[in-house]
Scaffold this motif. Structure first.
Motif, PDB file in Angstrom:
ATOM      1  N   GLU A 269       0.926  -1.221   0.326  1.00 31.08           N
ATOM      2  CA  GLU A 269      -0.143  -0.392  -0.622  1.00 31.08           C
ATOM      3  C   GLU A 269       0.898   0.899  -0.152  1.00 31.08           C
ATOM      4  O   GLU A 269       0.440   1.775  -0.311  1.00 31.08           O
ATOM      5  CB  GLU A 269      -0.733  -0.490   1.194  1.00 31.08           C
ATOM      6  N   PHE A 397      -2.089   1.344  -8.576  1.00 34.76           N
ATOM      7  CA  PHE A 397      -2.049   2.210  -7.930  1.00 34.76           C
ATOM      8  C   PHE A 397      -2.735   3.595  -8.647  1.00 34.76           C
ATOM      9  O   PHE A 397      -2.320   4.132  -9.876  1.00 34.76           O
ATOM     10  CB  PHE A 397      -0.978   3.243  -8.138  1.00 34.76           C
ATOM     11  N   ASP A 398      -3.875   4.923  -8.183  1.00 36.62           N
ATOM     12  CA  ASP A 398      -3.871   5.609  -8.690  1.00 36.62           C
ATOM     13  C   ASP A 398      -3.381   7.068  -9.018  1.00 36.62           C
ATOM     14  O   ASP A 398      -2.175   7.351  -8.633  1.00 36.62           O
ATOM     15  CB  ASP A 398      -5.581   6.155  -8.084  1.00 36.62           C
ATOM     16  N   GLU A 400      -3.038   9.584  -6.435  1.00 31.83           N
ATOM     17  CA  GLU A 400      -2.818  10.105  -5.758  1.00 31.83           C
ATOM     18  C   GLU A 400      -1.708   8.538  -4.987  1.00 31.83           C
ATOM     19  O   GLU A 400      -1.285   9.340  -4.130  1.00 31.83           O
ATOM     20  CB  GLU A 400      -4.027   9.735  -4.456  1.00 31.83           C
ATOM     21  N   THR A 402      -2.592   5.743  -4.155  1.00 26.38           N
ATOM     22  CA  THR A 402      -3.217   5.058  -3.659  1.00 26.38           C
ATOM     23  C   THR A 402      -3.353   3.803  -4.290  1.00 26.38           C
ATOM     24  O   THR A 402      -4.031   4.237  -5.238  1.00 26.38           O
ATOM     25  CB  THR A 402      -4.762   5.930  -3.656  1.00 26.38           C
ATOM     26  N   HIS A 403      -3.226   2.876  -3.290  1.00 23.74           N
ATOM     27  CA  HIS A 403      -2.971   1.121  -3.859  1.00 23.74           C
ATOM     28  C   HIS A 403      -4.738   0.988  -3.913  1.00 23.74           C
ATOM     29  O   HIS A 403      -5.526   1.826  -3.013  1.00 23.74           O
ATOM     30  CB  HIS A 403      -2.737   0.213  -3.409  1.00 23.74           C
ATOM     31  N   GLN A 404      -4.870   0.424  -5.267  1.00 25.74           N
ATOM     32  CA  GLN A 404      -6.233  -0.065  -5.776  1.00 25.74           C
ATOM     33  C   GLN A 404      -6.779  -1.922  -5.913  1.00 25.74           C
ATOM     34  O   GLN A 404      -5.657  -1.597  -6.427  1.00 25.74           O
ATOM     35  CB  GLN A 404      -7.305   0.469  -6.517  1.00 25.74           C
TER      36      GLN A 404
END
Length: 413
Positions: A269, A397-398, A400, A402-404
Motif C-alpha cells: 500500500e 495505483f491511482d 494520488e 493510492t493502492h486499489q
C-alpha cells in the motif's frame, strides 16, 4: 516417485504402530487413545523485521484471530489452544533457522509460515524433519510442490504456476507485445518469472529480456539499463522492496508506470511513497497481481479483532492454515502431528461443505466428512499440499498513489 502425502501417511501409520509420540511436538500423551489429548500448540515464523516486515502484521493478526475463533468455540478437542509462540524470519536464513529451533524446542505441533518461499526453504527440513506440520499462507515457489517434506508441509497460497498465467495475460490484455522480465534470483523470483514468461509467449508476446539479479545488491543500475536497452514496451519486475530502486530508475529512463507490472512482492500500500515521498502519484498506472480474495466479511471481522490493522495481504490464507490444522486434529481426535497430518487433506475434500471452525467441528462430531471452505476460498489440497483453486487480485495505483484492488480473477491448474 511417491506423493508427499503418501509419505506422510506412511509416517503417521508407522508412528501409530510403534506407539510413538510426535518427534518435536504433541507432548507426552500426544492425544493417543485412552488418554486426554494435549493442547494443540501453534508457533509462527513471520517477518517481524527486515525488508518484508510489511507482510508481518496481517499474517500475525490473522493467526491470532484464528486461534481466538477456535477458543471461542471451545478449543480443540475440548482444550483451549495456548497463546501462539512467535518467531521472526526477518528475510534472513540464519534468523529464520534460529526461530524454527526455538519453536521446536518448545514442542510446537504446527508452525505457521514462513512468509517468504526462500525462508521456508531455509527451515523446512528442520520443521518437517521433526514431524511437525508446517503451513504457509504466502509461499508461492513452484519448487515447494515436490519438495521432500515427508508429507508435513502445506500451503494455502497458490503456486506461481497459477499466478504466472494471470500476470502474463494481464500484460498482453493491456496491449503490450514486447516484454522485459527481470527477477530476483531466488526461489520466489525464478519460479514466478518462468511461469510469467511462458504465459506471455503463449499469449503471443515476445519476451525480449528474461534476466535474474542479485537481490542483495545495493545498486540496480545495471538492471534498469538492461530493461531500458531491451526495446521492450513493458517490464515485469518480480521483486521485493529492492524493486523500488528499479521502478525509480525506469521512470528516470522514460518508462511510464503504466508500462510496469509486478506481483505480490511489490503489493504494498505504501509503494507510491517509497518510490517518491514527495509525489506518491508518480506511480499512477503501475499494476500487479497477488493472491487475494474479495471477502469483505472476513476483512471486517479481522478489523474488529485488530482495529489497527491496515494491510490484509495473505491474512485469509494464514487464517485458513490455522483453521485447517485445528480441524485436522479434531478429525483425527489427536493433537499429535504424526497422527493429524493424515487428515489435513481430508478436511478440505469431504462431502459436506462448511466454513469456520465451529460449524466444521460440529459436523465432524456428527460423523460427517467435511469440505472446509476457507476465508481465502475453497482449498482442496492436492497430494503435494497445494491448493488447486485460487483467487488473485489485480492491483494498481491511482493518481494520488493510492493502492486499489482493480479486479479479482480465479485461476485453476
Amino acid at each position: 516417485m511417491p506423493s508427499k502425502k503418501a509419505l506422510g501417511l506412511t509416517a503417521a501409520v508407522a508412528a501409530l504402530a510403534l506407539g510413538l509420540s510426535a518427534c518435536g511436538g504433541g507432548g507426552e500423551s500426544g492425544g493417543g487413545e485412552g488418554g486426554e489429548a494435549d493442547a494443540l500448540r501453534f508457533g509462527y515464523i513471520f517477518p517481524e523485521t527486515g525488508d518484508l516486515s510489511h507482510l508481518g502484521p496481517p499474517q500475525i493478526s490473522a493467526a491470532k484471530y484464528a486461534l481466538h475463533e477456535i477458543n471461542e468455540a471451545g478449543g480443540v478437542l475440548g482444550q483451549e489452544v495456548p497463546e501462539i509462540l512467535t518467531g521472526d524470519e526477518a528475510n534472513d536464513a540464519a534468523q529464520a533457522n534460529d526461530a524454527a529451533d526455538r519453536l521446536l524446542g518448545q514442542d510446537v505441533d504446527a508452525v505457521l509460515g514462513a512468509a517468504a518461499s526462500g525462508m521456508t526453504m531455509a527451515v523446512i527440513d528442520r520443521i518437517t524433519g521433526a514431524e511437525v506440520v508446517q503451513c504457509s499462507g504466502s509461499n508461492t515457489s513452484p519448487d515447494l510442490s515436490t519438495y521432500e517434506d515427508g508429507g508435513y508441509y502445506f500451503r494455502t497460497a497458490p503456486s506461481d504456476l497459477l499466478q504466472g498465467p494471470i500476470l502474463g495475460q494481464k500484460v498482453v490484455d493491456d496491449g503490450h507485445q514486447s516484454v522485459a522480465v527481470v527477477y530476483r534470483a531466488d526461489d520466489y523470483g525464478q519460479g514466478l518469472a518462468e511461469a510469467t514468461a511462458t504465459a506471455l509467449e503463449e499469449n503471443g508476446a515476445e519476451v525480449v529480456l528474461n534476466e535474474g539479479y542479485d537481490p542483495n545488491s545495493t545498486n540496480f543500475t545495471s538492471v534498469v539499463q538492461q530493461v531500458a536497452g531491451s526495446g521492450a514496451d513493458a517490464a515485469v519486475l518480480v521483486s521485493f522492496e529492492e524493486g523500488v530502486q528499479i521502478i525509480t530508475g525506469l521512470i528516470e529512463e522514460g518508462f511510464s508506470p503504466e508500462q510496469m507490472y509486478s506481483a505480490d512482492g511489490l503489493n504494498n500500500e505504501g509503494l507510491g511513497e517509497l518510490v517518491n515521498a514527495d509525489d506518491p502519484g508518480a506511480i499512477a498506472g503501475f499494476q500487479g497481481t497477488a493472491p487475494g480474495v474479495d471477502n469483505e466479511q472476513f476483512t471486517t471481522a479481522l478489523t474488529e479483532f485488530d482495529s489497527e490493522l491496515e494491510v490484509f495481504q495473505y491474512a485469509p490464507q494464514v487464517y485458513d492454515c490455522a483453521i485447517v490444522i485445528a480441524l485436522a486434529a479434531e478429525a483425527a481426535e489427536s493433537t499429535d502431528p504424526t497422527v493429524f497430518v493424515e487428515q489435513m487433506t481430508a478436511v478440505t475434500q469431504g462431502d459436506t461443505q462448511c466454513s469456520g471452525f465451529a460449524e466444521c467441528r460440529d459436523l465432524l462430531a456428527e460423523g460427517q466428512s467435511i469440505d472446509y471452505q476457507g476465508a481465502s476460498g475453497p482449498l482442496d489440497f492436492d497430494e503435494n499440499g497445494d491448493v488447486t483453486v485460487a483467487s488473485f487480485m489485480i492491483y494498481g495505483f491511482d493518481e494520488e498513489g493510492t493502492h486499489q484492488a482493480l479486479e479479482y480473477v480465479e485461476s485453476k491448474p
